[in-house]
Enzyme design. Structure first.
Site, PDB file in Angstrom:
ATOM      1  N   HIS A 254       0.830  -1.205   0.000  1.00 48.40           N
ATOM      2  CA  HIS A 254       0.000   0.000   0.000  1.00 48.40           C
ATOM      3  C   HIS A 254       0.869   1.262   0.000  1.00 48.40           C
ATOM      4  O   HIS A 254       0.668   2.167  -0.825  1.00 48.40           O
ATOM      5  CB  HIS A 254      -0.903  -0.024   1.237  1.00 48.40           C
ATOM      6  CG  HIS A 254      -1.810   1.157   1.372  1.00 48.40           C
ATOM      7  ND1 HIS A 254      -3.130   1.137   1.002  1.00 48.40           N
ATOM      8  CD2 HIS A 254      -1.586   2.420   1.852  1.00 48.40           C
ATOM      9  CE1 HIS A 254      -3.678   2.312   1.240  1.00 48.40           C
ATOM     10  NE2 HIS A 254      -2.757   3.112   1.756  1.00 48.40           N
ATOM     11  N   GLU A 255       1.825   1.316   0.907  1.00 48.08           N
ATOM     12  CA  GLU A 255       2.674   2.511   1.002  1.00 48.08           C
ATOM     13  C   GLU A 255       3.582   2.653  -0.215  1.00 48.08           C
ATOM     14  O   GLU A 255       3.914   3.772  -0.622  1.00 48.08           O
ATOM     15  CB  GLU A 255       3.481   2.497   2.297  1.00 48.08           C
ATOM     16  CG  GLU A 255       2.637   2.497   3.570  1.00 48.08           C
ATOM     17  CD  GLU A 255       1.619   3.620   3.642  1.00 48.08           C
ATOM     18  OE1 GLU A 255       1.832   4.675   3.010  1.00 48.08           O
ATOM     19  OE2 GLU A 255       0.597   3.432   4.328  1.00 48.08           O
ATOM     20  N   HIS A 258       1.794   4.672  -2.766  1.00 52.86           N
ATOM     21  CA  HIS A 258       1.972   6.114  -2.536  1.00 52.86           C
ATOM     22  C   HIS A 258       3.351   6.567  -3.001  1.00 52.86           C
ATOM     23  O   HIS A 258       3.501   7.578  -3.698  1.00 52.86           O
ATOM     24  CB  HIS A 258       1.834   6.425  -1.045  1.00 52.86           C
ATOM     25  CG  HIS A 258       0.438   6.409  -0.523  1.00 52.86           C
ATOM     26  ND1 HIS A 258      -0.563   7.196  -1.038  1.00 52.86           N
ATOM     27  CD2 HIS A 258      -0.126   5.699   0.494  1.00 52.86           C
ATOM     28  CE1 HIS A 258      -1.686   6.986  -0.356  1.00 52.86           C
ATOM     29  NE2 HIS A 258      -1.448   6.072   0.584  1.00 52.86           N
ATOM     30  N   GLU A 284      -4.522   7.717  -3.031  1.00 52.19           N
ATOM     31  CA  GLU A 284      -5.089   6.452  -2.563  1.00 52.19           C
ATOM     32  C   GLU A 284      -5.441   5.527  -3.715  1.00 52.19           C
ATOM     33  O   GLU A 284      -5.406   4.308  -3.568  1.00 52.19           O
ATOM     34  CB  GLU A 284      -6.314   6.713  -1.697  1.00 52.19           C
ATOM     35  CG  GLU A 284      -5.989   7.162  -0.293  1.00 52.19           C
ATOM     36  CD  GLU A 284      -5.184   6.138   0.486  1.00 52.19           C
ATOM     37  OE1 GLU A 284      -5.498   4.939   0.432  1.00 52.19           O
ATOM     38  OE2 GLU A 284      -4.218   6.544   1.150  1.00 52.19           O
TER      39      GLU A 284
END
Length: 489
Positions: A254-255, A258, A284
């Site tokens: 997830h990170e 980003h 997101e």
């Protein structure tokens, strides 16, 4: 062009100082000694005072009036500088400084209250944060909707009414899907201990597999995973749990989504308003598509299953199909960041409604825990067992990020649109992911979304990339198809 060049030179210095402030925040959440918190609050207040003075400097208005760029990039730079300036001049300097000081101190107090399961220790601090942020919202709104003014910080050109309309479209189908899935037998959960150093070695491998450039980044541990920085210095954090390696692996993926966005922006925009992600919703969209549509796909989980067997030996899951079901297991839980795809957005809707009520004055901070617990019981059907699983679980309110939460679900909506287009453009996507090769998908996202940074407005970025106006139908259809097949609905 003299005025424009002077404006951009000034802006680059402001952006550089902002990056330094961000690095202080990264340090505070990773390696800063606990006893340094009071001094760090003063440091953050000092740099925010300098930043606010620069962002509201009268010369910016003069340069904006005089500059007349002719190309698309220059006009976009002007648009974003003007938007930021118009907001900055509405907020008194002493209020901006007070917010920076208060939220820096509140972060440490939240972490301690969370560790102690002590809501009463945190609520007085939160009350001060809410009061300061409401003052800021009122200054920005100038008689308009206070919460809309806050949302503007994270998702420009979007109102809370528009968000509420999207959520109203999503809720019935999500609730129906959740109810149908929870009636079916639940796949096996992991039931082993997983060495945390081994988790971190594998998580580094996952970060690289998803295109994270470690020459310009690093992976550390924090209580709450996050990504920090842009351009040439983009850092991420993750966390480990001895009994749940998925927490580590999927937080990392997830990170990385980003971080890949920030690393993928055209370098000619470095330290300018276009040199970072255009909104948190678009941000997101990248982290959620990396984590879910790619990272939790049947194809990629087949590759991850083999990586886990190599790292941990026999860990109790028989084969790739069973592993895919375990990764995507829909089950009761309290924690937003650990929620499955079916239920995640329901967690966001809860927070959206509560923080709107806080900012409108319809909910008092002292009543927050009870309001949270009541809403959670109504939405999920079981009671919150402890504060760290309830209103103390997220860092966002302690650091003043009101208006941020709905962008998580907007990101899911945007990701649904992008994934639909990606599958049409990459017909052999599953074969690539089955080899642990994400370059087709991540390359497509870099080309169509990431490289543009802040060049286009948020919804325009998604519309240009996906070929459709952003809406929830692609996401909901994806969820219904995926979990309908998984649970034989």
């Amino acid at each position: 062009m003299t005025a424009f060049n002077e404006l951009m030179s000034f802006q680059r210095e402001t952006s550089a100082l902002s990056q330094i402030a961000g690095r202080l925040g990264w340090d505070q959440e990773t390696v800063m000694p606990r006893g340094a918190a009071p001094q760090r609050a003063e440091e953050m207040a000092a740099i925010e005072s300098v930043l606010h003075a620069r962002r509201s400097d009268p010369r910016v208005a003069e340069w904006l009036d005089q500059a007349a760029p002719q190309d698309e990039v220059g006009k976009a730079q002007m648009r974003e500088i003007r938007r930021a300036y118009d907001r900055a001049v509405k907020v008194p300097a002493d209020l901006a400084t007070a917010i920076a000081r208060m939220t820096s101190a509140a972060q440490g107090k939240w972490a301690q209250a969370r560790a102690d399961e002590d809501v009463s220790a945190f609520l007085p601090v939160l009350e001060e944060v809410v009061s300061l942020k409401r003052q800021e919202g009122e200054a920005l709104a100038q008689g308009g909707d206070v919460y809309d003014a806050m949302v503007e910080d994270y998702e420009a050109y979007t109102t809370s009414a528009q968000i509420a309309d999207i959520f109203d479209q999503m809720r019935p189908r999500l609730v129906a899907l959740r109810a149908a899935v929870l009636e079916r037998p639940e796949p096996a959960a992991l039931n082993r201990s997983f060495d945390e150093q081994t988790q971190m070695r594998l998580t580094q491998k996952l970060a690289i597999a998803f295109g994270y450039d470690l020459n310009n980044g690093r992976v550390d541990k924090a209580v709450h995973p996050f990504s920090s920085g842009s351009g040439l210095d983009v850092r991420i954090t993750t966390r480990t749990s001895e009994t749940d390696p998925f927490n580590c692996f999927y937080s990392t993926i997830h990170e990385v989504g980003h971080a890949a966005y920030e690393q993928g922006i055209d370098r000619k925009y470095l330290l300018t308003p276009l040199g970072s992600g255009v909104s948190m919703g678009v941000h997101e969209s990248q982290s959620r598509i990396y984590e879910n549509q790619l990272g939790r796909s049947r194809a990629f989980t087949g590759w991850l299953f083999e990586q886990m067997k190599e790292a941990f030996g026999d860990f109790g899951i028989a084969d790739p199909d069973a592993f895919y079901a375990t990764v995507n297991r829909v089950h009761n839980g309290y924690i937003r960041t650990e929620a499955d795809e079916v239920q995640y957005n329901l967690h966001i809707m809860l927070r959206f409604d509560l923080e709107r009520a806080l900012m409108a004055g319809n909910l008092q901070v002292g009543d927050l825990e009870a309001a949270w617990n009541d809403r959670f019981k109504a939405d999920f059907g079981y009671a919150v067992d402890k504060p760290s699983n309830g209103c103390l679980q997220d860092v966002h309110w302690s650091v003043g990020l009101f208006g941020y939460f709905p962008t998580y679900s907007l990101g899911n909506v945007y990701a649904g649109c992008l994934y639909q287009a990606l599958r049409g453009s990459e017909p052999d996507l599953d074969a690539q992911l089955a080899r642990g090769d994400t370059t087709g998908a991540t390359g497509w996202l870099r080309e169509h979304v990431q490289q543009h940074g802040g060049l286009y407005a948020p919804r325009e970025v998604i519309a240009r990339a996906s070929g459709i106006e952003p809406g929830p139908d692609p996401l909901l259809s994806y969820l219904e198809a995926k979990f309908g097949a998984l649970y034989d609905l």
